[in-house]
Each structure stands twice: as structure tokens, then as C-alpha cells.
Design an enzyme around this catalytic site. Structure first.
Site, PDB file in Angstrom:
ATOM      1  N   GLY A 134       0.824  -1.224   0.000  1.00 26.33           N
ATOM      2  CA  GLY A 134       0.000   0.000   0.000  1.00 26.33           C
ATOM      3  C   GLY A 134       0.852   1.265   0.000  1.00 26.33           C
ATOM      4  N   GLY A 187     -15.323  -3.222   8.014  1.00 18.32           N
ATOM      5  CA  GLY A 187     -14.778  -2.846   6.695  1.00 18.32           C
ATOM      6  C   GLY A 187     -13.303  -3.169   6.543  1.00 18.32           C
ATOM      7  N   LYS A 205       2.002 -10.936  -3.695  1.00 17.49           N
ATOM      8  CA  LYS A 205       2.975  -9.901  -3.318  1.00 17.49           C
ATOM      9  C   LYS A 205       4.369 -10.525  -3.164  1.00 17.49           C
ATOM     10  CE  LYS A 205      -0.700  -7.175  -1.169  1.00 17.49           C
ATOM     11  NZ  LYS A 205      -1.508  -6.961   0.027  1.00 17.49           N
ATOM     12  N   GLY A 302      -5.892   0.863   2.002  1.00 17.97           N
ATOM     13  CA  GLY A 302      -6.598   2.120   2.246  1.00 17.97           C
ATOM     14  C   GLY A 302      -6.366   3.069   1.079  1.00 17.97           C
TER      15      GLY A 302
HETATM   16  N1  HSE Z   1      -6.498  -6.894   0.815  1.00 22.74           N
HETATM   17  C1  HSE Z   1      -5.214  -6.391   1.150  1.00 22.74           C
HETATM   18  C2  HSE Z   1      -5.026  -6.395   2.659  1.00 22.74           C
HETATM   19  C3  HSE Z   1      -4.938  -5.004   0.675  1.00 22.74           C
HETATM   20  O1  HSE Z   1      -5.920  -6.793   3.392  1.00 22.74           O
HETATM   21  O2  HSE Z   1      -3.964  -6.026   3.094  1.00 22.74           O
HETATM   22  C4  HSE Z   1      -4.705  -4.928  -0.789  1.00 22.74           C
HETATM   23  O3  HSE Z   1      -3.540  -5.584  -1.140  1.00 22.74           O
END
Ligand code: HSE
Length: 430
Positions: A134, A187, A205, A302
Site C-alpha cells: 500500500g 470494513g 505480493k 486504504g
Molecule cells: N487486501 C489487502 C489487505 C490489501 O488486506 O492487506 C490490498 O492488497
């Protein structure tokens, strides 16, 4: 000031974050670059819903291909997600020599070879900083800042949903399903959470991090993946008693010319850097031969943190366009070598084992005989005083052992009459 036109594909949560970021900081970004990035078009199937940002309705379209083909769009930002239509969009833009910025880890993990090859052929850029971590610029760190290092290991907490659930399971001592439902209500977890909780988001990733660290592309099939769905809060509690936290880790480790890439719940020392990462936060611990350990920590998801990294990539692409230096930094370094993946069966690590055993003389002896036969040496054993019927939980911590030997030993142990149910096995890192 010279302007460079951007086109945004996908006006979802992150797309709206990118628009907000450009509106708030576009001038600042322009002054830092000496070139002003300007959003010329946005494409989404839904151009009616309110995203909490105001945009000129004239720039909205439902026709993604028209956006890509528009000469006023010089950089394409792909935030559609998924591996279907997004792939066609990315390839269409690259085929025209237009640079692409994407956050789509699944697309690159599954189709990276084809996409990176086209970017190379067209000598254009594909940037994907927001696909891992992120708001944490870990991809840039690996690609540029750590370039002089041989990367010895990368250990990452790369999924905020899982880290939130695990943190809550430990804090409240409640089962996985309760924590997942709470996370969904807040959420922090998707309604369809399997990509996250079964470990595949982390594996996507990990594939990208391994490619950046070692060059070349890595097939998803070469990654060992185990999620957190079957974790019991009992084990999280016992791990805590032993001084560990349980984290869903991506472990990438190079040793003897082979690279292991695995994703699974791991025990990490509670007081270690990774053990201190709680809630939705992400962290990546990279060990380079020159740097030693470096740690990258922050919000792994986010709208605004992810938009920060997307816009950081846009800035680089804009710089490259402005100075006619596209493809200055290849998407993936070309090591010239094929990455040799170590099969999971050959991985060695330490293990936490929990067995449910009959509380009778000779039972521990039978277990330790099997472990010894498979050259698994124990560093501690602890019988918990919490009997269920005539069975008691016994927790073993091993020294380093080979995965294949542990598999074989657990199979033999599970078949003993004195063992009540399938043994629990968790790996220990650090
Ligand atoms: N779904 C991922 C998470 C975020 O929960 O970290 C997007 O890669």
C-alpha cells in the site's frame, strides 16, 4: 508549466483516493517535478455513484479503450483490479508505448512475464509500487535503494486483513470466524475474503518481491501457500505463553543458490520488529548483504496510502516522459539467471507442534522416539494442564528440522492410538 495527461481506469476506492490526492497535492507534485500531471479522463462502468470527490463530469467515460487510445492521455493508471479485463487494458496501453501505473498484484503475479516483456519491447514503463505494501514504498526500495545488495531474505506481513484478524484473535482470545465477521463489519475484510485469508494476496505480493530481489519472473505455483483459516486461538495463546506472536508471513530466503518462497502462519518473537506489527499495518524486513536488516512499516491498504504510492509512481513516469528517459529503470531487473526455487520439502526451519495426547506413561517416549528417528531435535516440550476427556495438549518446540522429515514424523504420530486428533504444526521464524 508543461503538463502531462493522465487517464484513470477504475474509479473505485483507490481511484477516488488518487483523484483526491491529485486535487490536494497536484500543485505541490508539479512544483517538485517541474511538470504538472493533469487528470484528463476517468473510465469506469459506473460513472454515476458519488465517490466523495468532485470531478468535471466531462472527463468521465464508460469506454476504457477510448481513454487508453486518447492522445491527450499520456500515462494510464490501471486500478480496475483482477486478471481479466485489466490485462487487456494494460497490454493495450503498453502496445501503444504508453506507460502504465498499476496496483494490480494478481495481474502481475499471474501475467507479469508477458506484461513486462511488452513494456521492454516498447521501451516504456510499467510501475507497480502500490501492488505491495500500500503506502509503503517497498518496491522502490528494492528496485533502487537496495540495488547494490545481494538480498538474503525478505520477511513480510503483507496483508492487513490477516494481521487485523490475528491481532484480534490474540487480544480477545476469540475464534477465527468471530474475528473475521467483526473485521467484515468494520470494513477491514472483504465480503468474499478468501484471497486474503487463504494467503493468495500475500503470495501474489511475495512473487513480486522475489522477482525484484532476484530478477526474472516467479511462477505462482512455486510458492507454498497456507492461510490463516484453520488457525486456533488456542495455538495463538500457547504461542504467546512461549513469547511469540502468530503472523501470516511471506518468507523469501536465498541460500546456496536456491530461493524459498513461502506464505504461512509463523511464530515470530513477540519482541521482534515483526512481532510488534499490529492491526491492519504491514511491515517488510529485508536483509541485504551490505545493509543488514532494514524495516519498512506502514499502512498496507486504504485509499489515501495506496494513492500516495500510485502518485509516486506517476511522478517517476512523468519525469521519465519529460526527460525522454522511459524504461530508465526496468520493471524487473534482468539477472540473466533462472531463479532456482527450493521445494518446500527441502526447507528447514524451527517448528511449533501441538499434539493431543493420552495422559499415560510411555506416551511422550513414543512421540520423542518418532521425532528422533526423523532427526527432529526438541528444544522444549510443555504439557498444558487443560485436559479434554482423557487427552491433554502437549506443545513441542523443535530445533531446525527439514520440512519433509516433519511431514513424515507427523504422519506416523497421527496414526498412534495415543494421539486424539491431527497434530498442529506451525513454523517459527527468527
Ligand atoms: N487486501 C489487502 C489487505 C490489501 O488486506 O492487506 C490490498 O492488497
Amino acid at each position: 508549466m508543461k503538463e502531462i495527461g493522465l487517464g484513470l481506469l477504475g474509479f473505485g476506492m483507490v481511484g477516488a483516493g488518487v483523484v483526491r490526492g491529485l486535487q490536494a497535492n497536484g500543485e505541490l507534485i508539479g512544483s517538485r517535478l517541474g511538470v504538472r500531471p493533469v487528470l484528463r479522463r476517468i473510465a469506469d462502468l459506473d460513472i454515476e455513484s458519488d465517490r466523495g470527490v468532485t470531478v468535471d463530469p466531462a472527463i468521465l467515460t464508460t469506454d476504457a479503450n477510448a481513454l487508453i487510445d486518447d492522445p491527450a492521455v499520456e500515462v494510464v493508471i490501471e486500478l480496475v483490479g483482477g486478471t481479466g479485463i485489466a490485462k487487456a487494458f494494460v497490454l493495450r496501453a503498453l502496445a501503444q508505448g504508453k506507460p502504465v501505473v498499476t496496483a494490480n498484484k494478481a495481474l502481475l503475479a499471474d501475467h507479469g512475464a508477458e506484461i513486462f516483456a511488452l513494456a521492454r519491447e516498447k521501451q516504456t514503463d510499467i510501475y507497480f509500487g502500490a501492488s505491495v505494501g500500500g503506502g509503503i514504498p517497498i518496491i522502490r526500495a528494492l528496485r533502487e535503494g537496495l540495488l547494490a545488495n545481494r538480498i538474503q531474505s525478505i520477511r513480510g506481513i503483507l496483508n492487513g486483513t490477516c494481521n487485523y484478524i490475528l491481532t484480534e484473535m490474540e487480544r480477545a482470545g476469540v475464534p477465527f470466524n468471530t474475528c473475521l465477521a467483526d473485521a467484515q463489519a468494520l470494513g477491514f475484510a472483504e465480503a468474499e475474503p478468501s484471497l486474503d485469508i487463504d494467503g493468495f494476496d500475500t503470495a501474489h505480493k511475495a512473487v513480486l518481491l522475489a522477482s525484484l530481489a532476484y530478477g526474472g519472473t516467479v511462477a505462482m505455483e512455486s510458492v507454498y501457500v497456507e492461510g490463516i483459516r484453520n488457525l486456533s486461538s488456542l495455538d495463538i495463546g500457547y504461542a504467546r505463553d512461549l513469547g511469540y506472536k502468530v503472523k501470516l508471513l511471506a518468507v523469501i530466503r536465498s541460500d546456496d543458490g536456491a530461493v524459498e518462497i513461502r506464505v504461512h502462519p509463523s511464530l515470530v518473537p513477540a519482541k521482534s520488529m515483526l512481532g510488534s506489527v499490529h492491526g491492519v499495518f504491514n511491515a517488510v524486513l529485508v536483509n541485504g548483504d551490505l545493509t543488514g536488516d532494514t524495516l519498512y512499516y506502514g499502512r498496507g491498504a486504504g485509499a489515501d496510502p495506496t494513492a500516495s504510492t500510485v502518485l509516486g509512481d506517476v511522478a517517476d513516469v512523468v519525469r521519465n516522459l519529460a526527460s525522454a528517459a522511459a524504461h530508465r529503470i526496468p520493471a524487473i531487473p534482468d539477472s540473466g539467471d533462472v531463479i532456482r526455487i527450493r521445494p518446500m520439502q527441502d526447507v528447514t526451519t524451527r517448528y511449533y507442534l501441538r499434539l493431543s495426547l493420552k495422559d499415560e506413561p510411555g506416551v511422550l517416549g513414543a512421540i520423542t522416539a518418532i521425532l528422533g528417528k526423523h532427526r527432529i531435535s526438541l528444544s522444549s516440550a510443555l504439557q498444558k494442564d487443560e485436559p479434554e476427556n482423557s487427552y491433554v495438549p502437549v506443545v513441542f518446540v523443535t530445533h531446525e528440522a527439514r520440512e519433509a522429515e516433519v511431514d513424515a514424523a507427523l504422519q506416523e504420530i497421527a496414526a498412534l492410538d495415543c494421539v486424539a486428533c491431527a497434530p498442529v504444526r506451525l513454523r517459527i521464524e527468527g
